[in-house]
Design a protein around this motif. Sequence first.
Motif, PDB file in Angstrom:
ATOM      1  N   LEU A   1      44.028  77.895  33.929  1.00  0.00           N
ATOM      2  CA  LEU A   1      43.486  76.608  33.502  1.00  0.00           C
ATOM      3  C   LEU A   1      42.996  75.766  34.674  1.00  0.00           C
ATOM      4  O   LEU A   1      42.060  74.980  34.539  1.00  0.00           O
ATOM      5  CB  LEU A   1      44.554  75.830  32.728  1.00  0.00           C
ATOM      6  CG  LEU A   1      45.069  76.520  31.464  1.00  0.00           C
ATOM      7  CD1 LEU A   1      46.340  75.842  30.981  1.00  0.00           C
ATOM      8  CD2 LEU A   1      44.007  76.507  30.377  1.00  0.00           C
TER       9      LEU A   1
ATOM     10  N   GLY B   1      39.200  73.112  27.316  1.00  0.00           N
ATOM     11  CA  GLY B   1      39.835  73.861  28.390  1.00  0.00           C
ATOM     12  C   GLY B   1      41.318  73.569  28.535  1.00  0.00           C
ATOM     13  O   GLY B   1      42.126  73.866  27.668  1.00  0.00           O
ATOM     14  N   ALA B   2      41.678  72.944  29.630  1.00  0.00           N
ATOM     15  CA  ALA B   2      43.071  72.575  29.889  1.00  0.00           C
ATOM     16  C   ALA B   2      43.494  71.327  29.117  1.00  0.00           C
ATOM     17  O   ALA B   2      44.633  70.879  29.225  1.00  0.00           O
ATOM     18  CB  ALA B   2      43.280  72.348  31.385  1.00  0.00           C
TER      19      ALA B   2
ATOM     20  N   GLU C   1      37.528  74.248  21.689  1.00  0.00           N
ATOM     21  CA  GLU C   1      37.589  75.192  22.809  1.00  0.00           C
ATOM     22  C   GLU C   1      37.365  76.607  22.281  1.00  0.00           C
ATOM     23  O   GLU C   1      38.000  77.019  21.307  1.00  0.00           O
ATOM     24  CB  GLU C   1      38.952  75.088  23.492  1.00  0.00           C
ATOM     25  CG  GLU C   1      39.280  76.187  24.467  1.00  0.00           C
ATOM     26  CD  GLU C   1      38.271  76.342  25.595  1.00  0.00           C
ATOM     27  OE1 GLU C   1      37.908  77.486  25.910  1.00  0.00           O
ATOM     28  OE2 GLU C   1      37.832  75.309  26.155  1.00  0.00           O
TER      29      GLU C   1
ATOM     30  N   ARG D   1      43.137  79.531  25.829  1.00  0.00           N
ATOM     31  CA  ARG D   1      43.143  78.094  26.076  1.00  0.00           C
ATOM     32  C   ARG D   1      43.487  77.320  24.802  1.00  0.00           C
ATOM     33  O   ARG D   1      44.154  76.285  24.863  1.00  0.00           O
ATOM     34  CB  ARG D   1      41.798  77.648  26.641  1.00  0.00           C
ATOM     35  CG  ARG D   1      41.540  78.195  28.040  1.00  0.00           C
ATOM     36  CD  ARG D   1      40.197  77.780  28.594  1.00  0.00           C
ATOM     37  NE  ARG D   1      40.015  78.269  29.952  1.00  0.00           N
ATOM     38  CZ  ARG D   1      38.895  78.151  30.650  1.00  0.00           C
ATOM     39  NH1 ARG D   1      37.828  77.560  30.087  1.00  0.00           N
ATOM     40  NH2 ARG D   1      38.816  78.610  31.880  1.00  0.00           N
TER      41      ARG D   1
END
Length: 230
Positions: free
Chosen positions: A37, A73-74, A94, A99
């Motif tokens: 990540l 994403g993160a 996402e 993820r």
Amino acid sequence: MTGVERPLGAGDVFGDRVEEAERFVRLLGAHGVERGLIGPREVERLWDRHVLNSAVIREVVPEAATVVDIGSGAGLPGIPLAIARPDLRVTLVEPMARRVAWLDEVVETLALSSVTVLRGRAEEPGIRSRVSGADVVTARAVAPLAKLSGWCLPLLRQGGLLVALKGASAAEEVDRDRAEVAAVGGGAPRVESCGAAVLEVPTTVVLIERVQSTAGSGRRARKDQGAHRG
């Protein structure tokens, strides 16, 4: 001070939810590198470069807005924003399964009841049908402005706002992609800074309002380009 130690400005941004923000930082610091990540060097600057950098866009998001975070994403900027602004309803979009699994875990661990996670891409019909009509769409380090506008503006209601987190070259990108933004229904892009009171390097955002439907704006852009060539 390391990246997982709470800076003084965090309380100003997150208020009485600063502990949730701190838990998110610790989760990201503990698992972000191994799960792909964040890069190893980012652990030491999670607060300023990532979490506060994301959360300060609260300054440009209207009250009680529905927010769609594209390419989350993160969880950036969507999760810090949701922690800082519990009045918002946030959907994290996402495409990558690993993820999405991370985002689901974070949402459950932090009990973020106002946050929903969807797997997919902004341009997919299934995603568009589920999140269209949003008040705000956010994106951080996803794509150049021209492409990003084509993906994100159709998700917004008329008058909704795209908030694109960009770097120091934001003004140059705006100048380069202005025509493409207009062609997909965007108004004149504005470059603004967020978080000057708490960040040494404020967050640069490009704000684009959806001013008309994509089809209509595309016809107008082609007509204007033809007139210019003539």
